[in-house]
Design a protein around this motif. Structure first.
Motif, PDB file in Angstrom:
ATOM      1  N   ASN A  90      -4.333  13.311   2.691  1.00  0.00           N
ATOM      2  CA  ASN A  90      -4.771  12.141   1.941  1.00  0.00           C
ATOM      3  C   ASN A  90      -3.529  11.389   1.469  1.00  0.00           C
ATOM      4  OD1 ASN A  90      -5.738  10.279   0.161  1.00  0.00           O
ATOM      5  ND2 ASN A  90      -6.958  11.718  -1.065  1.00  0.00           N
ATOM      6  N   THR A 140       2.467  11.923   0.220  1.00  0.00           N
ATOM      7  CA  THR A 140       3.181  10.948   1.033  1.00  0.00           C
ATOM      8  C   THR A 140       4.453  11.581   1.576  1.00  0.00           C
ATOM      9  OG1 THR A 140       4.453  10.079  -0.840  1.00  0.00           O
ATOM     10  CG2 THR A 140       2.333   9.047  -0.392  1.00  0.00           C
ATOM     11  N   LYS A 160      -0.578  11.581  -9.942  1.00  0.00           N
ATOM     12  CA  LYS A 160      -1.590  12.628  -9.877  1.00  0.00           C
ATOM     13  C   LYS A 160      -0.977  14.018  -9.991  1.00  0.00           C
ATOM     14  CE  LYS A 160      -5.158  10.223  -7.169  1.00  0.00           C
ATOM     15  NZ  LYS A 160      -5.892  10.169  -5.885  1.00  0.00           N
ATOM     16  N   TRP A 217      -3.051   9.134  -0.552  1.00  0.00           N
ATOM     17  CA  TRP A 217      -3.021   8.820  -1.982  1.00  0.00           C
ATOM     18  C   TRP A 217      -2.757  10.082  -2.822  1.00  0.00           C
ATOM     19  CZ3 TRP A 217      -2.825   3.854  -3.417  1.00  0.00           C
ATOM     20  CH2 TRP A 217      -3.234   2.905  -2.488  1.00  0.00           C
ATOM     21  N   ARG A 218      -2.587  11.225  -2.145  1.00  0.00           N
ATOM     22  CA  ARG A 218      -2.197  12.468  -2.827  1.00  0.00           C
ATOM     23  C   ARG A 218      -0.886  13.037  -2.289  1.00  0.00           C
ATOM     24  NH1 ARG A 218      -4.859  15.169  -6.451  1.00  0.00           N
ATOM     25  NH2 ARG A 218      -3.518  16.944  -5.943  1.00  0.00           N
ATOM     26  N   SER A 272       0.835  -1.202   0.000  1.00  0.00           N
ATOM     27  CA  SER A 272       0.000   0.000   0.000  1.00  0.00           C
ATOM     28  C   SER A 272       0.870   1.252   0.000  1.00  0.00           C
ATOM     29  CB  SER A 272      -0.940  -0.004   1.203  1.00  0.00           C
ATOM     30  OG  SER A 272      -0.205   0.065   2.413  1.00  0.00           O
ATOM     31  N   VAL A 307       0.832   6.391  -7.099  1.00  0.00           N
ATOM     32  CA  VAL A 307      -0.412   7.091  -7.430  1.00  0.00           C
ATOM     33  C   VAL A 307      -0.270   8.585  -7.164  1.00  0.00           C
ATOM     34  CG1 VAL A 307      -2.836   7.371  -6.784  1.00  0.00           C
ATOM     35  CG2 VAL A 307      -1.874   5.074  -7.065  1.00  0.00           C
ATOM     36  N   ALA A 308       0.291   8.960  -6.013  1.00  0.00           N
ATOM     37  CA  ALA A 308       0.435  10.376  -5.668  1.00  0.00           C
ATOM     38  C   ALA A 308       1.342  11.105  -6.649  1.00  0.00           C
ATOM     39  CB  ALA A 308       0.980  10.507  -4.252  1.00  0.00           C
ATOM     40  N   CYS A 310       2.215   1.672  -3.539  1.00  0.00           N
ATOM     41  CA  CYS A 310       1.165   2.153  -4.453  1.00  0.00           C
ATOM     42  C   CYS A 310       0.806   3.606  -4.181  1.00  0.00           C
ATOM     43  CB  CYS A 310      -0.077   1.273  -4.331  1.00  0.00           C
ATOM     44  SG  CYS A 310       0.157  -0.420  -4.921  1.00  0.00           S
ATOM     45  N   GLN A 311       0.798   4.010  -2.916  1.00  0.00           N
ATOM     46  CA  GLN A 311       0.493   5.392  -2.584  1.00  0.00           C
ATOM     47  C   GLN A 311       1.481   6.362  -3.212  1.00  0.00           C
ATOM     48  OE1 GLN A 311       0.385   5.341   1.695  1.00  0.00           O
ATOM     49  NE2 GLN A 311      -1.684   4.468   1.782  1.00  0.00           N
TER      50      GLN A 311
END
Length: 595
Positions: free
Chosen positions: A326, A331, A270, A328-329, A259, A266-267, A262-263
């Motif tokens: 967040n 880290t 984005k 996922w945006r 996780s 993804v971040a 992946c974070q």
């Protein structure tokens, strides 16, 4: 009397705790004197030796069991053994994941060892009652009868429980053993480095007993004795492991690493249009020890893979209500550096796979080559597989030579320029060089074996008058290369893996061996397809006297040389992970805590 009690309490409160943040089984800071160090380390070394003895007590002659007892042909038996061996190393990734993410290393070792014991006991019972029938079968002269579908299914369930147990246990025990030594303490940090050498020695000594004593009983058809001995060894190892529980040091599981990975991806995706600041201090990181995902140490920012830094760039859209970010945006730098660390380790790891191809020849082509040589000395027959004992003796000798002679000598010579001995990357490079020498030595021996092949004998199509003891140099060189490559690899991946991925680092070593087996099989298939013609049966035919195994060895030497060049480039490019320095003063203040 009350004064004495107060004195005892004060004395207990002043006990020094470890600097590295390890805890005892109750989750309290680990007291240095009462936990870890060589008492725990030696228990784990014995545990490793017993588990290895048990595993190879099954694995070393599994192909013979499949042909003599289960009635399979050579090709099917070899294929099933390859699948089983590969599955062992796949399970190592599962064990490492559960350890790093949820269970912790102690629980993972205990659970997988229990599965290991269950698998061995099931295999012993099923072999004794159902499979080795009629009584006395299973040797070279007397194959066993057919078996029912249920009996065959019970056999496969048993051996795959063995694979699951040993595979899940193996990467965790190495890391758990290293956990027993405080890397921030001057004396214990040296012991931690030494532990990996002794760990690999324990592994080899365990396999030595399996290859000789248990291998002899199983070759004679006494499979029940061999399997029950393996089960007893595994059970004894598990009991010894549990006995040391009060003395072990622990590091808590750090959550799902997938996780976190992946974070970051993804971040950063984005924010692909977001500009990365020149000053890394502007990137997001939590203060103090609030970051629960990565033990006690943060990872410092490093250059390279700059596109991932976008995941730690702060924007107005990154925070939800109550100023909660967040993940996922946005880290932390620590999470970003975890991903960078994995990406940097992969090229080094890939370069070790070809070395594992060389290493696997010891259990396959070296044995076939030895079988085609003169194997009798004064009327005594030497099993070709037993020549691997020289590899194990070489490992033991070179561990001593490196630890006691070579490492101190290099450290003394380099004292003015770069304190310390050889780095892990340098040792792995030396291991590749010695592996090249081993393949050249094996090729030369095969060249002279072919020159001394027997041509005037109708019953010795696959024989030579050259003594099998000419194989000793290649086995010794392989053993020496293991000390530099595999021990260095264990230290390197354990030291460079982030705190939340230590078991994964050890699992990389095992998957390297697994892929080495698969690549070796693929390479042999390709070579045979290309080299076979109407006039030539290929380089590695059933009758080695009609082939050119020496050319295959020289090919491996050439491929390993090319791999060494690539490895040099990767090692030069590699950037070591930078951990935040622990505040030892704060940790020393923990000595005033009641533990």
């Amino acid at each position: 009397m009350s004064c004495l009690n107060i004195a005892k309490v004060v004395s207990a409160e002043r006990k020094e705790c470890t600097f590295d943040g390890s805890v005892d089984r109750h989750g309290r800071p680990a007291v240095r004197e009462g936990t870890g160090k060589w008492f725990a380390g030696n228990l784990l070394l014995v545990n490793q030796g017993l588990a290895t003895l048990a595993f190879f007590g099954v694995g070393v002659n599994l192909v013979l069991f499949l042909t003599r007892v289960m009635g399979q042909n050579n090709a099917d038996a070899a294929n099933n053994v390859s699948k089983w061996t590969g599955t062992v190393y796949v399970f190592s990734l599962l064990g490492a994941f559960l350890s790093d993410a949820y269970w912790g290393r102690h629980k993972s070792c205990a659970v997988f060892q229990a599965i290991f014991v269950v698998g061995l006991v099931s295999l012993s019972i099923s072999s004794n009652i159902f499979l080795v029938k009629p009584s006395g079968c299973g040797n070279e002269q007397t194959p066993c009868g057919s078996h029912s579908t249920l009996q065959v299914a019970l056999f496969y369930v048993s051996i795959y429980l063995v694979a699951l147990g040993y595979g899940g246990y193996q990467p965790n025990i190495a890391t758990f053993g290293a956990d027993q030594f405080d890397e921030d303490h001057p004396k214990e940090s040296h012991s931690k480095v030494a532990f990996f050498s002794y760990f690999y020695l324990a592994l080899n000594l365990g396999s030595l007993f399996s290859n000789t004593v248990l291998g002899y009983f199983e070759d004679e058809g006494k499979w029940a004795i061999g399997f029950w001995a393996s089960a007893g060894s595994a059970l004894l190892g598990l009991l010894l492991f549990l006995v040391g529980t009060p003395r072990y040091r622990h590091f808590m599981a750090q959550g799902n690493p997938l996780s976190r990975f992946c974070q970051v991806v993804v971040a950063s995706a984005k924010k692909w249009k977001v500009k990365i600041p020149d000053d890394s201090d502007e990137l997001y990181e939590v203060e103090g020890k609030k970051e629960a995902d990565n033990a006690d140490r943060k990872l410092l920012h490093t250059e390279g893979f700059r596109f991932l830094d976008r995941a730690a760039v702060i924007t107005s859209k990154d925070f939800e209500e109550d100023d909660i970010c967040n993940p996922w945006r946005l880290t932390t730098v620590t999470k970003v550096e975890e991903v960078k660390c994995i990406l940097r380790l992969l090229p080094i790891w890939l370069c070790t796979i070809l070395y594992s191809v060389v290493f696997t020849q010891m259990a396959s082509l070296f044995v076939e080559q030895g079988a085609a040589m003169r194997t009798t000395v004064s009327g005594f027959h030497i099993p070709p597989a037993s020549m691997s004992s020289f590899d194990i003796l070489s490992v033991a000798a070179f561990i001593f030579i490196y630890r006691r002679v070579l490492d101190p000598l290099v450290a003394r010579l380099r004292k003015k320029y770069n304190p310390g001995g050889l780095t892990e990357l340098q040792r792995m490079g030396i291991g590749l060089i010695i592996a090249i020498m081993a393949m050249v030595a094996a090729g030369i021996v095969e060249h002279f074996r072919l020159k001394h092949r027997l041509t005037n004998c109708s019953d010795c199509d696959n024989s030579s008058s050259l003594s099998i003891f000419w194989q000793v140099p290649q086995y010794v060189l392989i053993g020496a290369s293991e000390v530099f490559m595999y021990v260095g690899q264990l230290e390197f991946f354990n030291g460079q893996a982030p705190d939340g991925l230590k078991s994964f680092g050890s699992a990389l070593c095992m998957t390297s061996i697994s892929l080495g087996n698969y690549v070796s099989s693929l390479l042999v298939t390709m070579v045979m397809k290309i080299s076979t013609s109407d006039e030539m049966p290929g380089w590695i035919p059933g009758n080695l006297n009609k082939g050119h195994l020496d050319r295959f060895y020289f090919l491996l030497a050439a491929l390993t040389s090319a791999d060494f060049v690539v490895y040099l480039v990767c090692a030069k490019w590699y950037k070591y992970v930078q951990f935040e320095r622990r505040n030892l003063n704060n940790d020393e203040n923990q000595a005033d805590m009641k533990v």
